[in-house]
Design a protein around this motif. Structure first.
Motif, PDB file in Angstrom:
ATOM      1  N   PRO A  67     -22.069  -7.376 -11.098  1.00 46.47           N
ATOM      2  CA  PRO A  67     -21.997  -8.762 -10.987  1.00 46.47           C
ATOM      3  C   PRO A  67     -20.440  -9.319 -10.792  1.00 46.47           C
ATOM      4  CG  PRO A  67     -23.445  -7.965 -12.846  1.00 46.47           C
ATOM      5  CD  PRO A  67     -22.665  -6.839 -12.307  1.00 46.47           C
ATOM      6  N   ARG A  68     -19.546  -8.537 -11.426  1.00 52.13           N
ATOM      7  CA  ARG A  68     -18.125  -9.162 -11.360  1.00 52.13           C
ATOM      8  C   ARG A  68     -17.512  -8.933 -10.076  1.00 52.13           C
ATOM      9  NH1 ARG A  68     -14.472  -5.613 -12.828  1.00 52.13           N
ATOM     10  NH2 ARG A  68     -13.178  -7.332 -13.668  1.00 52.13           N
ATOM     11  N   PHE A  69     -18.335  -8.215  -9.117  1.00 55.53           N
ATOM     12  CA  PHE A  69     -17.502  -7.703  -7.740  1.00 55.53           C
ATOM     13  C   PHE A  69     -16.879  -9.033  -7.370  1.00 55.53           C
ATOM     14  CE2 PHE A  69     -17.513  -7.306  -3.335  1.00 55.53           C
ATOM     15  CZ  PHE A  69     -16.836  -5.984  -3.118  1.00 55.53           C
ATOM     16  N   ALA A  70     -17.632 -10.104  -7.036  1.00 54.70           N
ATOM     17  CA  ALA A  70     -16.853 -11.144  -6.253  1.00 54.70           C
ATOM     18  C   ALA A  70     -15.848 -11.744  -7.088  1.00 54.70           C
ATOM     19  CB  ALA A  70     -18.142 -12.125  -6.043  1.00 54.70           C
ATOM     20  N   ARG A  71     -16.120 -11.812  -8.126  1.00 52.35           N
ATOM     21  CA  ARG A  71     -14.850 -12.529  -9.021  1.00 52.35           C
ATOM     22  C   ARG A  71     -13.590 -11.534  -8.927  1.00 52.35           C
ATOM     23  NH1 ARG A  71     -15.356 -13.455 -15.398  1.00 52.35           N
ATOM     24  NH2 ARG A  71     -13.219 -13.346 -15.969  1.00 52.35           N
ATOM     25  N   SER A  72     -13.776 -10.147  -8.966  1.00 52.33           N
ATOM     26  CA  SER A  72     -12.659  -9.309  -8.994  1.00 52.33           C
ATOM     27  C   SER A  72     -11.990  -9.303  -7.602  1.00 52.33           C
ATOM     28  CB  SER A  72     -13.086  -7.888  -9.119  1.00 52.33           C
ATOM     29  OG  SER A  72     -13.790  -7.788 -10.234  1.00 52.33           O
ATOM     30  N   ILE A  77      -7.310 -10.933  -4.236  1.00 55.08           N
ATOM     31  CA  ILE A  77      -7.001 -11.533  -3.062  1.00 55.08           C
ATOM     32  C   ILE A  77      -5.884 -12.787  -3.348  1.00 55.08           C
ATOM     33  CG2 ILE A  77      -7.682 -13.635  -1.533  1.00 55.08           C
ATOM     34  CD1 ILE A  77     -10.324 -11.865  -0.789  1.00 55.08           C
ATOM     35  N   GLU A  78      -6.373 -13.517  -4.695  1.00 62.14           N
ATOM     36  CA  GLU A  78      -5.154 -14.177  -4.915  1.00 62.14           C
ATOM     37  C   GLU A  78      -3.693 -13.572  -5.406  1.00 62.14           C
ATOM     38  OE1 GLU A  78      -6.264 -17.080  -7.723  1.00 62.14           O
ATOM     39  OE2 GLU A  78      -7.924 -18.025  -6.371  1.00 62.14           O
ATOM     40  N   ALA A  79      -4.081 -12.541  -5.846  1.00 63.45           N
ATOM     41  CA  ALA A  79      -2.977 -11.648  -6.582  1.00 63.45           C
ATOM     42  C   ALA A  79      -1.976 -11.074  -5.467  1.00 63.45           C
ATOM     43  CB  ALA A  79      -3.381 -10.465  -7.387  1.00 63.45           C
ATOM     44  N   GLY A  81      -2.005 -12.471  -2.481  1.00 59.42           N
ATOM     45  CA  GLY A  81      -1.654 -13.393  -1.542  1.00 59.42           C
ATOM     46  C   GLY A  81      -2.155 -13.438  -0.136  1.00 59.42           C
ATOM     47  N   ALA A  82      -3.277 -12.890  -0.091  1.00 60.93           N
ATOM     48  CA  ALA A  82      -3.812 -12.489   1.452  1.00 60.93           C
ATOM     49  C   ALA A  82      -4.151 -13.607   1.861  1.00 60.93           C
ATOM     50  CB  ALA A  82      -5.057 -11.792   1.075  1.00 60.93           C
ATOM     51  N   ILE A  83      -4.423 -14.814   1.444  1.00 63.21           N
ATOM     52  CA  ILE A  83      -4.794 -16.139   1.835  1.00 63.21           C
ATOM     53  C   ILE A  83      -3.733 -16.881   2.496  1.00 63.21           C
ATOM     54  CG2 ILE A  83      -5.629 -18.487   1.230  1.00 63.21           C
ATOM     55  CD1 ILE A  83      -7.103 -16.935  -0.986  1.00 63.21           C
ATOM     56  N   SER A  84      -2.610 -16.748   1.977  1.00 63.39           N
ATOM     57  CA  SER A  84      -1.394 -17.451   2.354  1.00 63.39           C
ATOM     58  C   SER A  84      -1.001 -16.759   3.726  1.00 63.39           C
ATOM     59  CB  SER A  84      -0.425 -17.688   1.370  1.00 63.39           C
ATOM     60  OG  SER A  84      -0.067 -16.250   0.998  1.00 63.39           O
TER      61      SER A  84
ATOM     62  N   LEU B  58     -10.510  -7.854   6.318  1.00 66.25           N
ATOM     63  CA  LEU B  58     -11.224  -8.845   6.938  1.00 66.25           C
ATOM     64  C   LEU B  58     -10.441  -9.970   6.817  1.00 66.25           C
ATOM     65  CD1 LEU B  58     -13.602  -9.749   8.798  1.00 66.25           C
ATOM     66  CD2 LEU B  58     -14.918 -10.288   6.503  1.00 66.25           C
ATOM     67  N   LEU B  59     -10.073 -10.527   5.626  1.00 74.22           N
ATOM     68  CA  LEU B  59      -9.479 -11.896   5.382  1.00 74.22           C
ATOM     69  C   LEU B  59      -8.144 -11.844   6.185  1.00 74.22           C
ATOM     70  CD1 LEU B  59     -10.052 -14.450   4.019  1.00 74.22           C
ATOM     71  CD2 LEU B  59      -9.054 -13.495   1.813  1.00 74.22           C
TER      72      LEU B  59
END
Lengths: 298, 195
Positions: A67-72, A77-79, A81-84, B58-59
């Motif tokens: 259940p914690r897969f998405a949260r992890s 991703i935040e750690a 910095g993949a988004i930026s 992917l992201l």
């Protein structure tokens, strides 16, 4: 693949693709005729179908992500910095791609609450039904539902019986039939839980269907169910099955039962080995082969 | 809207920056990706770590991703690349123990699977045993055969779709599937003989 298969190799190839379900083309002319006359190809069809079904069943048993897969994943991703890195000029906290907005969280809370209530109701109903006598209203209602669900399967089973193929009321075959129906209707595989629920419903319906002569497997399964409710399960099952087909029914603890051949189990599903063990020409062995061939030919 | 269309829609929204679309994609594909890693032999924890790596990739590469084919197939390919990287890293660090021990010999694996074709949760193989047995069994197949068989059997893709996704003729897909099933049948026969 030819359009008019004549050789065992052609038919074997088509049976394989049919079992896997990858073809979009219709059944070639001549397969049914070939299978009617070729015992070897029928055996091959059964074995191939069994392997594909077993692969799917085993794959379905592999657990889902925790259940914690998405949260992890969000944290990672935040750690990292993949988004930026994909949205230049923004930071992870600014974009927060993976964090659900407040409206969505609120909706999820409602969905979660509804799910919890639904589970509670279902668990309560299951507990209530399990405590009722077999003729209780709750169970009768279940049987009504089950009759609707298994009616097409019963019809098919009776037709096969008329052709001299299948033992009517074989709950194992009914379960498999329903599995195939479910898979076909969804365009994919049926979950184990879904199939088991259908088998259970089929068992209930068959047990109360007066026009169906029960074979040994559902009789024994019924006996086991009664075991939880009466003090004479084995004797009752024995009485009910006396004089009927008993091939394939072995006492628990026998050598064959240890190999997964215990058709008396409520979860009875004869293994490949068990089916191949049926002597050629035995009514049950032939019935199982006929069922498999008919299923493959649909 | 079919599930496939929904996912296609989610992918389009994801590529245009919709934050919720990524969640939808993760929800839809995470189970299959984790199972792929389990079938490749990863233990449960490692399978989840590697699945996360797939989504991170992917992201990172979404701008470059061409939504030509099925996302499931693309993710499956990414997953296999991630697995190769993982195995290489593991070879470089032999003390790491992220791969499940084989369930048994290959024959033992197929016997385990075939002995429980439709049993319920209580009596069936555990998820761990099923994963280990499948990993041992599928390891018997050449990579090309294994790939098409898994897409057809586990992902439910039609041969034409597989051919399109892998850029190979449909006839090749059919021959690989047939060959793979024959190999497994031979293993099944050997398993029954040993039983």
């Amino acid at each position: 693949m030819t359009l008019h298969p004549r050789t065992c190799l052609d038919v074997s190839e088509w049976l394989t693709h049919s079992a896997v379900g990858g073809l979009s083309t219709p059944e070639p002319v001549g397969v049914a005729e070939h299978l009617r006359s070729c015992v070897r190809c029928r055996e091959e069809g059964i074995a191939t179908g069994e392997i594909v079904a077993s692969l799917r069943a085993a794959n379905g048993r592999i657990g889902l992500p925790s259940p914690r897969f998405a949260r992890s994943l969000r944290e990672r991703i935040e750690a990292e910095g993949a988004i930026s890195s994909v949205l230049p000029g923004t930071s992870a906290s600014e974009v927060n791609v993976l964090a659900a907005p407040a409206r969505s969280r609120s909706r999820r809370r409602w969905v979660g609450a509804a799910l919890a209530v639904s589970i509670a109701i279902n668990v309560g109903l299951a507990f209530f039904v399990s405590r009722r006598a077999p003729q209780g209203t709750a169970e009768l209602a279940s049987v009504d539902v089950a009759r609707t669900i298994v009616a097409p399967a019963l019809e098919r089973l009776r037709a096969l019986q008329d052709e001299g193929g299948l033992i009517a009321g074989d709950v194992v075959a009914t379960g498999w039939w329903l599995e195939a129906e479910a898979a076909a209707s969804r365009g994919g595989e049926a979950s184990t839980a879904d199939v088991r629920a259908r088998i259970d419903r089929a068992r209930l319906a068959l047990a109360s269907e007066p026009s169906v002569v029960l074979s040994s497997a559902p009789e024994a399964a019924l006996g086991r169910r009664l075991a939880a409710e009466t003090s004479e399960p084995r004797e009752r099952a024995r009485r009910q099955s006396r004089g009927q087909e008993t091939i394939g029914l072995k006492p628990s603890g026998s050598k064959q039962a240890a190999r997964g051949f215990d058709l008396a189990s409520p979860n009875a599903q004869p293994s490949l080995a068990a089916r191949l063990d049926h002597p050629a020409g035995s009514p049950r062995g032939e019935a199982l082969r006929a069922w498999a061939a008919a299923t493959l030919l649909r | 809207m079919s599930p496939h269309q929904r996912l296609g829609d989610a992918l389009a929204r994801f590529r245009s920056g919709d934050p919720l679309a990524f969640d939808e994609i993760v929800d839809a594909h995470a189970p299959a990706i984790v199972r792929t890693f389990r079938r490749l032999g990863a233990d449960p924890s490692t399978a989840e770590d590697l699945a996360q790596e797939v989504f991170v990739r992917l992201l990172r590469t979404r701008a470059a991703y061409e939504a030509r084919g099925r996302l499931a197939v693309y993710l499956d390919r990414v997953a296999r690349n991630v697995w190769v990287d993982h195995v290489r890293a593991r070879v470089a660090r032999p003390e790491a123990s992220s791969i499940d021990a084989p369930a048994a010999s290959g024959d033992g694996a197929i016997a385990m699977i075939l002995a429980h074709p439709g049993a319920g949760p209580a009596e069936a193989l555990s998820g761990r045993d099923a994963a280990r047995a499948l990993a041992a069994l599928l390891a018997k197949l050449p990579e090309g055969e294994r790939a098409v068989l898994e897409l057809a059997v586990f992902e439910g893709l039609r041969y034409a779709e597989i051919a399109d996704e892998l850029s190979i003729p449909e006839g090749t897909v059919k021959s690989r599937v047939f060959s793979a099933v024959r190999r497994l049948r031979a293993a099944a026969r050997a398993s029954v003989d040993l039983a």
